[in-house]
Write a protein that holds these residues in place. Structure first.
Motif, PDB file in Angstrom:
ATOM      1  N   MET A   1       1.219  -0.897   0.399  1.00  0.00           N
ATOM      2  CA  MET A   1       0.141  -0.059   0.254  1.00  0.00           C
ATOM      3  C   MET A   1       0.971   0.988  -0.006  1.00  0.00           C
ATOM      4  O   MET A   1       0.320   2.350  -0.025  1.00  0.00           O
ATOM      5  N   ASP A   2       2.510   1.619   0.173  1.00  0.00           N
ATOM      6  CA  ASP A   2       2.812   2.371   0.296  1.00  0.00           C
ATOM      7  C   ASP A   2       4.059   2.090  -0.623  1.00  0.00           C
ATOM      8  O   ASP A   2       4.586   1.487  -1.164  1.00  0.00           O
TER       9      ASP A   2
ATOM     10  N   ASP B   1      11.825  -5.988   3.288  1.00  0.00           N
ATOM     11  CA  ASP B   1      12.084  -7.313   1.704  1.00  0.00           C
ATOM     12  C   ASP B   1      11.821  -7.274   0.786  1.00  0.00           C
ATOM     13  O   ASP B   1      12.290  -6.577   0.140  1.00  0.00           O
ATOM     14  N   HIS B   2      10.553  -6.212   0.635  1.00  0.00           N
ATOM     15  CA  HIS B   2       9.997  -6.442  -0.314  1.00  0.00           C
ATOM     16  C   HIS B   2       8.584  -5.217  -0.534  1.00  0.00           C
ATOM     17  O   HIS B   2       8.393  -5.445   1.366  1.00  0.00           O
ATOM     18  N   VAL B   3       8.177  -4.371  -1.559  1.00  0.00           N
ATOM     19  CA  VAL B   3       7.176  -3.425  -1.094  1.00  0.00           C
ATOM     20  C   VAL B   3       6.532  -3.694  -2.239  1.00  0.00           C
ATOM     21  O   VAL B   3       6.753  -3.210  -3.618  1.00  0.00           O
ATOM     22  N   ILE B   4       4.868  -3.713  -2.344  1.00  0.00           N
ATOM     23  CA  ILE B   4       4.466  -3.632  -3.083  1.00  0.00           C
ATOM     24  C   ILE B   4       3.371  -2.485  -3.206  1.00  0.00           C
ATOM     25  O   ILE B   4       2.393  -1.990  -2.268  1.00  0.00           O
ATOM     26  N   GLY B   5       2.970  -0.956  -3.465  1.00  0.00           N
ATOM     27  CA  GLY B   5       2.316   0.198  -3.209  1.00  0.00           C
ATOM     28  C   GLY B   5       2.568   1.127  -4.835  1.00  0.00           C
ATOM     29  O   GLY B   5       2.436   1.220  -5.615  1.00  0.00           O
ATOM     30  N   PHE B   6       2.453   2.289  -4.267  1.00  0.00           N
ATOM     31  CA  PHE B   6       2.189   3.498  -4.886  1.00  0.00           C
ATOM     32  C   PHE B   6       2.948   4.695  -4.207  1.00  0.00           C
ATOM     33  O   PHE B   6       2.944   4.425  -3.019  1.00  0.00           O
ATOM     34  N   ASP B   7       2.844   5.904  -4.693  1.00  0.00           N
ATOM     35  CA  ASP B   7       3.744   6.994  -3.727  1.00  0.00           C
ATOM     36  C   ASP B   7       2.583   7.274  -3.686  1.00  0.00           C
ATOM     37  O   ASP B   7       1.689   8.833  -4.522  1.00  0.00           O
ATOM     38  N   HIS B   8       2.138   8.194  -2.180  1.00  0.00           N
ATOM     39  CA  HIS B   8       1.070   8.823  -2.170  1.00  0.00           C
ATOM     40  C   HIS B   8       1.116  10.683  -2.178  1.00  0.00           C
ATOM     41  O   HIS B   8       0.462  10.688  -2.523  1.00  0.00           O
ATOM     42  N   LYS B   9       2.786  10.871  -1.572  1.00  0.00           N
ATOM     43  CA  LYS B   9       2.291  12.035  -2.662  1.00  0.00           C
ATOM     44  C   LYS B   9       2.753  12.382  -3.584  1.00  0.00           C
ATOM     45  O   LYS B   9       1.710  13.340  -4.492  1.00  0.00           O
TER      46      LYS B   9
END
Length: 328
Positions: free
Chosen positions: A130-131, A138-146
């Motif tokens: 979510m971010d 480890d891993h991240v899946i999301g989008f850039d809120h700014k």
């Protein structure tokens, strides 16, 4: 040993033997003891998932992606709700780690120091969702809120609005990213007015602030803005629920949308297309995030090493009648 093999790896025994074991299970009403299995195993088939709310539609969509992703696998989802509370999130992480999970999927990248330490020491993959961050556990899946907040605000500027307000509910750190994008876009356009930024002043008295964002709150905050002598001509709302409240308050005051007031939301829930007028919003790919998180876990379990640590699924500005002055 034979019965255990028939339960855990049924393809390793003959169909006749497998049928005999299943008949014995039915007669004995046998249920596997997961705690005992956890003691004997390096990892269990538990997939731990922690989200901050079960009442917000955005997380319903994420969970739908997660549950669809585990269909046909041996993974069993163990779900925890942190209620946007750091201490509760830390407790849930510790509880799930005691079950020796295959992996953990955790919402957000802004965990407390204690929670992050637990996740960094976890003997399993951790996927934050979510971010976006350059420093995932480890891993991240999301989008850039700014960037998302900046994009929807730029849309309002391009439509000719020049007194643009921001309505927030409970400004958690993720929401603050959207506010930073809002400010940056208006600073670049020379239109920023800090007095047009409002949020819930009663947040400290709310037991679960993350669940306090309601349509009624949107109406109340809109009423505050619209009662001013120099009222805004557009309002960007931190989420779609607030945007609905803002739109209803404008209609109650006979303020024409989008001619006199532009209204934009964030997340693009289904209702945004169904109300009148349809409300512009920033579409986030929540189902895709949940599904990709499970896909990442499955690939890691299979030993894949070429998986990107950071996956930005992006976003879309959905332009609808509520901000479309050119077709008003």
């Amino acid at each position: 040993m034979t019965a255990s093999r028939a339960i855990k790896t049924p393809e390793a025994v003959s169909p006749k033997l497998r049928q005999r074991v299943q008949e014995a299970i039915r007669l004995l009403n046998y249920v596997p003891n997961l705690n005992a299995r956890a003691l004997a195993a390096v990892r269990t088939e538990v997939l731990g998932v922690i989200v901050p709310s079960l009442t917000q539609h955005i997380f319903t969509d994420v969970l739908r992606g997660i549950y669809d992703g585990v269909q046909g696998t041996a993974l069993q989802v163990q779900l925890g709700n942190s209620f946007y509370d750091d201490d509760e999130e830390t407790r849930l992480i510790a509880q799930l780690l005691r079950q020796k999970p295959t992996a953990l999927i955790v919402s957000g990248v802004d965990q407390s120091d204690q929670a992050r330490e637990l996740l960094e020491q976890a003997n399993c993959p951790v996927v934050q969702i979510m971010d976006i961050t350059d420093d995932p556990i480890d891993h991240v899946i999301g989008f850039d809120h700014k960037a998302a907040g900046k994009a929807i605000t730029r849309h309002l500027v391009e439509e000719g609005y020049n007194r643009i307000a921001f309505v927030g509910g409970w400004l958690i750190r993720r929401s603050t990213g959207r506010l930073l994008g809002f400010k940056e876009a208006l600073e670049e356009a020379g239109l920023l007015d800090e007095s047009l930024i409002v949020s819930n002043p009663d947040v400290d008295s709310v037991e679960r602030p993350g669940e306090s964002t309601t349509v009624e709150l949107g109406r109340r905050l809109a009423s505050e803005l619209l009662s001013r002598h120099a009222r805004p001509d557009a309002i960007f709302c931190n989420n779609d629920v607030l945007a609905l409240g803002v739109a209803y308050e404008c209609q109650a005051r006979n303020i024409r949308i989008p001619e006199e007031m532009g209204v934009a939301g964030f997340n693009d829930l289904d209702q945004m297309q169904s109300v009148h007028p349809p409300i512009s919003s920033l579409r986030t790919h929540r189902y895709e995030i949940g599904r990709k998180a499970v896909d990442t876990v499955l690939k890691l379990v299979d030993g894949a090493t070429d998986i990107p640590r950071v996956v930005d699924v992006g976003f879309e500005v959905m332009k609808r009648q509520s901000t479309n002055r050119s077709q008003a």
